[in-house]
Design a protein around this motif. Sequence first.
Motif, mmCIF file in Angstrom:
data_model
loop_
_atom_site.group_PDB
_atom_site.id
_atom_site.type_symbol
_atom_site.label_atom_id
_atom_site.label_comp_id
_atom_site.label_asym_id
_atom_site.label_seq_id
_atom_site.Cartn_x
_atom_site.Cartn_y
_atom_site.Cartn_z
ATOM 1 N N VAL A 136 5.131 -25.981 17.131
ATOM 2 C CA VAL A 136 5.495 -25.950 18.542
ATOM 3 C C VAL A 136 4.562 -25.018 19.311
ATOM 4 O O VAL A 136 4.088 -25.341 20.404
ATOM 5 C CB VAL A 136 6.961 -25.508 18.708
ATOM 6 C CG1 VAL A 136 7.293 -25.249 20.177
ATOM 7 C CG2 VAL A 136 7.903 -26.573 18.149
ATOM 8 N N VAL A 154 10.603 -30.060 26.780
ATOM 9 C CA VAL A 154 10.912 -30.099 25.354
ATOM 10 C C VAL A 154 10.517 -31.440 24.741
ATOM 11 O O VAL A 154 10.038 -31.492 23.602
ATOM 12 C CB VAL A 154 12.408 -29.812 25.130
ATOM 13 C CG1 VAL A 154 12.822 -30.150 23.707
ATOM 14 C CG2 VAL A 154 12.702 -28.350 25.406
ATOM 15 N N GLU A 179 15.170 -27.703 17.589
ATOM 16 C CA GLU A 179 16.109 -26.719 18.109
ATOM 17 C C GLU A 179 15.992 -25.408 17.338
ATOM 18 O O GLU A 179 16.026 -24.316 17.931
ATOM 19 C CB GLU A 179 17.541 -27.244 18.044
ATOM 20 C CG GLU A 179 17.856 -28.358 19.036
ATOM 21 C CD GLU A 179 17.329 -29.712 18.588
ATOM 22 O OE1 GLU A 179 16.788 -29.823 17.457
ATOM 23 O OE2 GLU A 179 17.465 -30.676 19.368
ATOM 24 N N LEU A 182 12.739 -23.628 18.438
ATOM 25 C CA LEU A 182 12.858 -22.997 19.747
ATOM 26 C C LEU A 182 13.746 -21.766 19.688
ATOM 27 O O LEU A 182 13.478 -20.759 20.359
ATOM 28 C CB LEU A 182 13.418 -23.996 20.759
ATOM 29 C CG LEU A 182 12.506 -25.162 21.134
ATOM 30 C CD1 LEU A 182 13.218 -26.110 22.083
ATOM 31 C CD2 LEU A 182 11.205 -24.669 21.747
ATOM 32 N N CYS A 197 11.261 -19.359 25.200
ATOM 33 C CA CYS A 197 11.743 -20.732 25.062
ATOM 34 C C CYS A 197 13.261 -20.762 25.057
ATOM 35 O O CYS A 197 13.917 -19.809 24.657
ATOM 36 C CB CYS A 197 11.257 -21.336 23.741
ATOM 37 S SG CYS A 197 9.473 -21.421 23.578
ATOM 38 N N CYS A 202 10.843 -25.134 28.149
ATOM 39 C CA CYS A 202 9.994 -24.178 27.447
ATOM 40 C C CYS A 202 8.845 -23.784 28.365
ATOM 41 O O CYS A 202 8.071 -24.635 28.776
ATOM 42 C CB CYS A 202 9.446 -24.785 26.154
ATOM 43 S SG CYS A 202 8.658 -23.581 25.092
#
Length: 271
Positions: A136, A154, A179, A182, A197, A202
């Motif tokens: 990410v 996201v 999830e 983040l 985030c 984010c």
Amino acid sequence: MVWLNEAQHYLDAGGGLGERIAAALHSLLTDSAREPVLVLGTLWPEYATAFTTLPQPGGHDPHPQVRELLAGRQTPLPDSFDTTAINRAKALAENGDEQLAHALDHAADGHLTQFLAGAPELLRRYDTASPAARAVLHAAMDARRLGVGLHLPVNFLALAAEDYLTDHELNQASDNWLEQALADLGKTVYGNLAPPCDASACALRAANPAFKQTRRWRHPPTGWRTTSNNMGATSADYSAPRPPSGTAYTITSPTLTGSPAGADGCRIPLE
């Protein structure tokens, strides 16, 4: 002199130890026969509030000694350096303080203390991040470097991050890997720093030290073509071969094109 860094670790010690420490410090400070004495500590506001709040009538009072110790002895500090302090810091940096010079170059809005306290831990978190969390971060970092807006949706990260994971990592990932990633990335470190985030949006800021220092440029993975098209980029070609040295990307929203360094537009040079 007694120095208590992160004083909550002492004053909130379990088994009654924190109360005994507070009582001993109070006795030390009020005993004229032991002067001069300086007890200096740091304490985050949320802990100071918890320690000094009076309990409800008849309720349990977990910190009477700590509250007595702190009464009239707290000195609030500003969240950021003012202009005078910044100028003094610049003078020290010019005289050879490399850490302060680095903080001045990278900290936002005068938050030098937060940067000095939190940046090393933030970089350690990057180095020890799970594959999903690192994917990410990499997707967000490359997006920012290619001129994508400050606030990254996201659904964009979910699509883009998959291309930074190996097949094995994807097979090992749980159904809610995004999830979890983040949530991990949103945890703060010293100085209240973190890649900011949450589960609904984010916003990964280029000023964050993790984004400026952890990765040299790499050409985004092939899947970026599909991801960018899904996000509305109609003619971007993220999967093209890496251009030669001296070439930069010019961002002409929403299209990315290769152009010689020096062309008009927002350029991201390839290192």
